[in-house]
Design an enzyme around this catalytic site. Structure first.
Site, short mmCIF file in Angstrom:
data_model
loop_
_atom_site.label_atom_id
_atom_site.label_comp_id
_atom_site.label_asym_id
_atom_site.label_seq_id
_atom_site.Cartn_x
_atom_site.Cartn_y
_atom_site.Cartn_z
N ASP A 424 0.90 -1.26 0.13
CA ASP A 424 -0.16 -0.14 0.03
C ASP A 424 0.91 1.12 0.11
O ASP A 424 2.05 1.08 0.28
CB ASP A 424 -0.79 -0.13 1.28
CG ASP A 424 -2.14 1.07 1.21
OD1 ASP A 424 -2.20 1.68 -0.10
OD2 ASP A 424 -2.74 1.50 2.27
N LYS A 755 -6.72 -6.33 -5.67
CA LYS A 755 -5.37 -6.92 -4.90
C LYS A 755 -5.30 -8.43 -4.90
O LYS A 755 -4.12 -8.98 -5.26
CB LYS A 755 -5.40 -6.35 -3.51
CG LYS A 755 -5.21 -4.92 -3.28
CD LYS A 755 -5.28 -4.40 -1.88
CE LYS A 755 -5.24 -2.79 -1.77
NZ LYS A 755 -5.17 -2.49 -0.52
N ASP A 774 -3.86 -2.84 5.63
CA ASP A 774 -4.20 -2.28 6.97
C ASP A 774 -5.65 -2.35 7.18
O ASP A 774 -6.25 -2.42 8.42
CB ASP A 774 -4.02 -0.77 7.05
CG ASP A 774 -4.47 0.33 6.18
OD1 ASP A 774 -5.28 -0.42 5.27
OD2 ASP A 774 -3.94 1.19 5.90
#
Length: 1099
Positions: A424, A755, A774
């Site tokens: 990220d 992703k 996260d």
């Protein structure tokens, strides 16, 4: 509130492509009927006899489609009073606690069983039982000691690991404010039940999924759930089409569990709790029963199982139990492979034991039985599992010092083999805080801030200037030089902009005493919106502070219009007591500011703003945006309070004078670029998967080195492959993705499924992938990756539970540290596996060949006694191997390509070479003394303490025993580096070889003293009476020491010669491909070569 909304507020953030919810008047009656029908349907479902938890909660998830009174009726709820005590008890019993599942407690029994029931320990226990059964107390005691060491150390380390993992779990919302029995009270978030009326305010973590019925400027941060980086403005009046499913991020009348209130306040009814919330559904989907020992039939997928299904479940359960006991289906992949190795070696050991007994004409007395057991044990690297466990535990502890917490030991093995990282951007590659980067003042020029990596500190960084605009800088091909520093007299227009930027700002930046104990220094702290803090820090850097300006210019704060997400601007109004002039200062999104601006400055004069001027301003905005900057505009004007009201926003925010632009961005961490470079050097590709705008993602990726800075050297096709949006990537099929010459290095506007698809694409290319995340929405990709890396500071509990390791500082550099530590550990595991298995090979060859020495009665004379064999196993395996596990990383650890295999061809070849050469040297030592010096006298019954004429045999054993011990000990030092010479393990060192060697050996003191102890241990057991001839069955020696030393040196020289041959071979291989190193260390080589091929085709 019972009717559908006929108006829709503008979306609360840019690029929100939510489904339309505005309805025409003609459709309203039909929709009211639809709402009534679906609510009646849901009511009937709720009143059916099947009121299971899952059914009820599933229906409650449709609450966003219904009016609030319908939702309240589900729970028989009086909104003015809340639930009664009896309703609370009923709902608690029906729905259970509001958590994501009970935390597993540490089971001491389970940990102990795990240590006992693995293949290698079981072999030792069986051997100990046999030894004690035939009343060989000494051998049985020694084997028992080895068993105890394995179990005790393994138990302690696994218990510590379990405690560390347990400490990671935390409550996402510890308390909640609810209305019950007419009273507003605080309770544990775990006690919230469906039907509770919950109050939420700024800073609260929402305890359950709420159907809102009252809001006041409510915005929630749903980044952990949806990945949207900006807060979502809530509107409790919205009711959605009952026939259409709305995505979670677009349900504006709902507030979701574990999201955080970033602005305003609200009240809602808890409609789902625990695992039925949106975050709970993700958490529940991550749970797996793949490792369950007892196989159960799934009644949901197979409601009517056959007899055959039950039989198969029983057989699978029995198989799982047996494999679990042997350790082949529990633990890390390497531990499982080693358990299978132990099983294979066990049967080889059984075969060898049969050979031993057959060589004695199947006349098996106590001595033969013990020797057969020792031959069997020589095939089993008994200390391998415990050394592996200790090495991993120590590695996990080292990781903590590098801001990495290991949740799953599997990841320690996997880290060394990673060749792709998907990261990220926000907070990982970047600081996660905003910094002002560039300011453009029309008719003045561009100001740039550099070397500023402390977002709240206005004293760090430099401001420089160039008279060109951002658009002119972008268009020029020449090198642009910025003049460092600022003139003492700032341009007048710049001062006007600074005054506006300072006053149209409510953030504060100040120095306060440090909160760290023992630190008396002041530290910078900021309060307010991140964008306003960045602007405030920039103006403070220039000496402009809001409070000082108000005081020195004698200003009164008249009014303020706060930032409104629908119009994307804010205004502050100040009156000068000296001049009596009232001025409004406005900032906001460029396009919204230009809509209300009529003038701007040219040559210090106010002129009308034309359409061409607006196009020029927008071009400069785009130039700043292309660098990844978030651009805001500033404007001002003096108010005529005699004809207009300062309370009317429409009157105040009109006919403004445009002042300039500021570009703000989340800067890369100072260490990120170096870490990315290290990854490329280590053969690891770095991919950025972010939710940000493509321009921002490209700019940051270029700055940290994920994509090359000179993109103009590559064809447009290559650039489009390097940087893609999630929309472009997701519309490709799997076959089309696999057909891409290379996978993208940057994917912007990334969704959770994007992703997952990226990881799957990398797996199809045979890559070993680490993934950072996260949010809750990152959990599926974290679980899909070979190593899932969660953020410890800003990560959700669900993401942490799905991850393998957790970064305590959310820093990309910590990932590189973890990979380096993982490679160190993998390398060290290879070293002690090689040392232990090579020693096993040597013992097996030595003891089996030794059966050829037969006495006058035709029985074999064992070249090592059983206790000597056990002593060598204890002294030369466990502790030296543990020392090798603590060896520091070699200097070139990140220069080597990723390796995810312990048993490489080189390791297997070294094992055979070292083992064979050790056995040859020790056999030559025994033969030289027995036949060369003693005339070949083998005596009678020399395998026991009551033999005759055994002096020669006992002395031969002593010398061979010493040589074997020393060779095995020397091998542990030789294994420190598998290719470099023992004398030149750090060839780049400028120190003399003997000084560097001393430093290297002393650095690992555990290994150093293990070697010294092992070498010295032979002397007492050879010379102490009774112990030598009764227990060890060998005798005192004199000149025979010369043979032990000579053949130990021969072994050492042979090892060095073998390494020399390997180095010569590797040099010859690289000589055939001189561009190998250059190609391997160029991360963009494949892109460039593809670009060249395309260029060639175009020509």
């Amino acid at each position: 509130m019972d009717s559908l909304a006929t108006e829709t507020k503008p979306p609360p953030f840019e690029n929100q492509d939510g489904p339309p919810i505005s309805k025409s008047y003609e459709d309203e009656s039909r929709e009211k009927s639809s709402v009534y029908e679906i609510s009646q349907k849901l009511d009937r479902q709720l009143n059916q006899s099947d009121d299971s938890y899952s059914t009820l909660q599933s229906n409650h998830q449709q609450a966003y489609k219904l009016p609030i009174d319908r939702v309240a009726s589900w729970f028989d709820l009086d909104i003015s009073k809340g639930l009664t005590e009896s309703q609370i008890n009923n709902n608690a019993a029906k729905y259970g606690l509001n958590n994501l599942g009970a935390e597993d407690k540490i089971s001491i029994t389970k940990i102990l069983a795990h240590q006992i029931f693995n293949a290698m320990v079981l072999v030792l226990i069986i051997s100990m039982v046999i030894a004690l059964a035939i009343k060989d107390w000494i051998s049985g005691g020694v084997i028992g000691f080895v068993v105890f060491i394995n179990i005790f150390v393994g138990f302690i380390q696994e218990y510590k690991a379990e405690k560390t993992m347990g400490s990671l779990k935390s409550l996402s919302s510890p308390t909640a404010t609810v209305l019950r029995d007419g009273a507003k009270i605080n309770i544990d978030a775990e006690q919230v039940v469906p039907g509770d009326i919950v109050y939420i305010n700024v800073g609260d973590t929402i305890p359950a999924d709420l159907r809102l019925f009252d809001t006041m400027n409510l915005e929630t941060d749903e980044a952990l759930l949806t990945g949207e980086s900006l807060p979502v403005a809530k509107d409790h009046t919205q009711i959605y089409d009952p026939y259409e499913d709305i995505s979670v991020g677009d349900r504006l009348n709902m507030a979701f569990s574990s999201s955080v209130v970033s602005k305003g306040r609200g009240t809602g009814i808890a409609v789902t709790t625990g695992l039925s919330t949106e975050i709970g559904k993700i958490a529940d989907s991550l749970k797996s029963n793949d490792d369950a020992v007892i196989v159960k039939i799934d009644r949901k997928t197979n409601p009517n199982p056959s007899f055959q299904d039950h039989v198969m479940a029983v057989l699978k359960s029995i198989y799982n139990i047996i494999m679990n006991v042997l350790g082949t289906n529990i633990g890390t992949p390497l531990q499982r492979r080693l358990s299978w190795l132990a099983i294979i070696l066990f049967w080889v050991a059984v075969l060898f034991a049969i050979v031993v007994m057959a060589s004695q004409k199947m006349i098996v007395n106590k001595n033969v039985a013990i020797y057969a057991i020792c031959v069997a044990l020589s095939m089993i690297p008994s200390s391998l599992i415990v050394v592996l466990t200790i090495t991993m535990a120590i590695g996990a502890q080292v990781m903590v010092t590098k801001h990495v917490i290991v949740r799953k030991l599997d990841s320690l093995e996997a880290l060394g083999g990673i060749n792709d990282i998907c990261s990220d951007k926000t907070g990982t590659l970047t600081l996660g805080k905003m910094i002002a980067r560039k300011v453009w003042i029309p008719a003045v020029g561009t100001y740039i801030v550099s070397n500023s990596n402390e977002p709240f500190n206005p004293t760090v960084g430099e401001v420089s200037f160039n008279s060109l605009s951002p658009k002119e800088i972008e268009d020029t091909d020449d090198e642009i030089d910025f003049i460092p520093g600022l003139p003492e007299a700032l341009p007048n227009l710049f001062k006007k902009w600074i005054q506006c930027a300072t006053l149209a700002n409510i953030a504060s930046v100040k120095q306060v005493p440090s909160t760290e104990e023992g630190n008396d220094e002041l530290e910078w702290q900021a309060h307010g919106d991140a964008t306003e803090i960045a602007i405030n820090v920039f103006t403070s850097r220039l000496g402009y502070h809001r409070d000082e300006i108000i005081e020195t210019q004698d200003l009164d704060h008249v009014a303020e219009f706060p930032f409104d997400s629908s119009i994307k601007r804010m205004s502050a109004i100040y009156k000068s007591n000296e001049s009596g002039v009232t001025t409004t200062y406005t900032k906001g999104a460029v396009e919204r500011i230009l809509q209300i601006c009529k003038f701007w400055y040219q040559n210090d004069k106010i002129v009308e703003l034309t359409e061409e001027d607006k196009i020029l301003i927008e071009a400069n905005m785009n130039a700043l945006s292309s660098e990844g900057l978030r651009v805001l505009a500033f404007s001002k004007r003096d108010l005529d309070l005699a004809h207009e009201s300062h309370e009317s926003r429409e009157q105040v925010e009109t006919n403004l004078i445009f002042l300039g632009l500021i570009g703000i961005y989340d800067p890369p961490r100072p260490e990120t670029a170096g870490s990315v470079k290290l990854c490329h050097k280590a053969g690891i590709n770095v991919h950025m998967l972010t939710g940000d705008h493509p321009g921002t993602a490209r700019a940051i990726a270029k700055e940290v080195g994920i994509i090359p800075a000179n993109l103009y050297h590559y064809s447009q096709e290559i650039v489009s492959v390097m940087v893609m949006t999630a929309h472009d990537f997701d519309k490709l099929s799997d076959d089309e993705i696999d057909a891409l010459p290379v996978l993208p290095l940057v994917i912007a506007r990334c969704a959770p499924q994007t992703k997952v698809r990226m990881i799957e694409a990398l797996h199809r290319r045979g890559k070993f992938v680490a993934m950072t995340g996260d949010g809750v929405n990152d959990s599926p990709s974290l679980k899909k990756a070979d190593v899932g890396i969660a953020m410890g500071l800003n990560g959700s509990d669900v993401a942490k539970d799905a991850s393998d390791i957790v970064l305590t500082d959310d820093n990309f550099a910590s990932i590189v540290n973890a990979i380096e530590e993982g490679r160190r550990m993998s390398s060290n595991i290879q070293k002690f596996v090689l040392q232990l298995l090579a020693e096993n090979v040597a013992q097996a060859i030595y003891l089996m060949v030794g059966l050829a020495f037969q006495d006058q009665d035709g029985f074999s004379v064992f070249p090592l006694s059983p206790v000597e064999v056990l002593w060598i196993i204890v002294v030369t395996s466990c502790f030296p191997a543990m020392g090798l596990g603590q060896e520091k990383a070699s200097d070139d650890i990140l220069d080597l390509p990723p390796n995810k295999t312990i048993f490489t061809f080189e390791v297997l070849l070294d094992m055979c070479v070292y083992g064979l050469w050790m056995a040859v040297c020790c056999l030559c030592c025994f033969i030289s003394i027995l036949y060369g010096m003693k005339g070949g006298e083998l005596g009678t019954g020399c395998n026991a303490d009551n033999g005759h004429d055994c002096h020669a045999v006992f002395q031969g054993r002593s010398a061979a025993f010493a040589a074997f011990t020393w060779c095995a000990i020397i091998l542990s030092w030789e294994c420190i580096h598998m290719r470099l010479s023992f004398f030149r393990m750090r060839p780049e060192s400028e120190l003399p070889w003997y000084k560097q060697l001393a430093i290297d050996l002393w650095d690992n003191q555990f290994l150093f003293w293990s070697v010294i102890f092992g070498m010295l241990s032979v002397f007492p057991v050879i010379y102490i009476p009774v112990i030598n001839d009764i227990v060890f069955l060998h005798g005192s020696i004199g000149y025979e020491w010369g043979f032990s030393v000579a053949f130990t040196i021969a072994f050492f020289a042979g090892c060095e010669l073998w390494k020399w041959f390997k180095r010569i071979y590797l040099r010859s291989v690289r000589a055939k491909n001189p561009e190998y190193e250059l190609e391997r260390n160029d991360p963009f080589k494949k892109y460039a070569s593809f670009s060249k091929s395309n260029t060639f085709m175009e020509v």
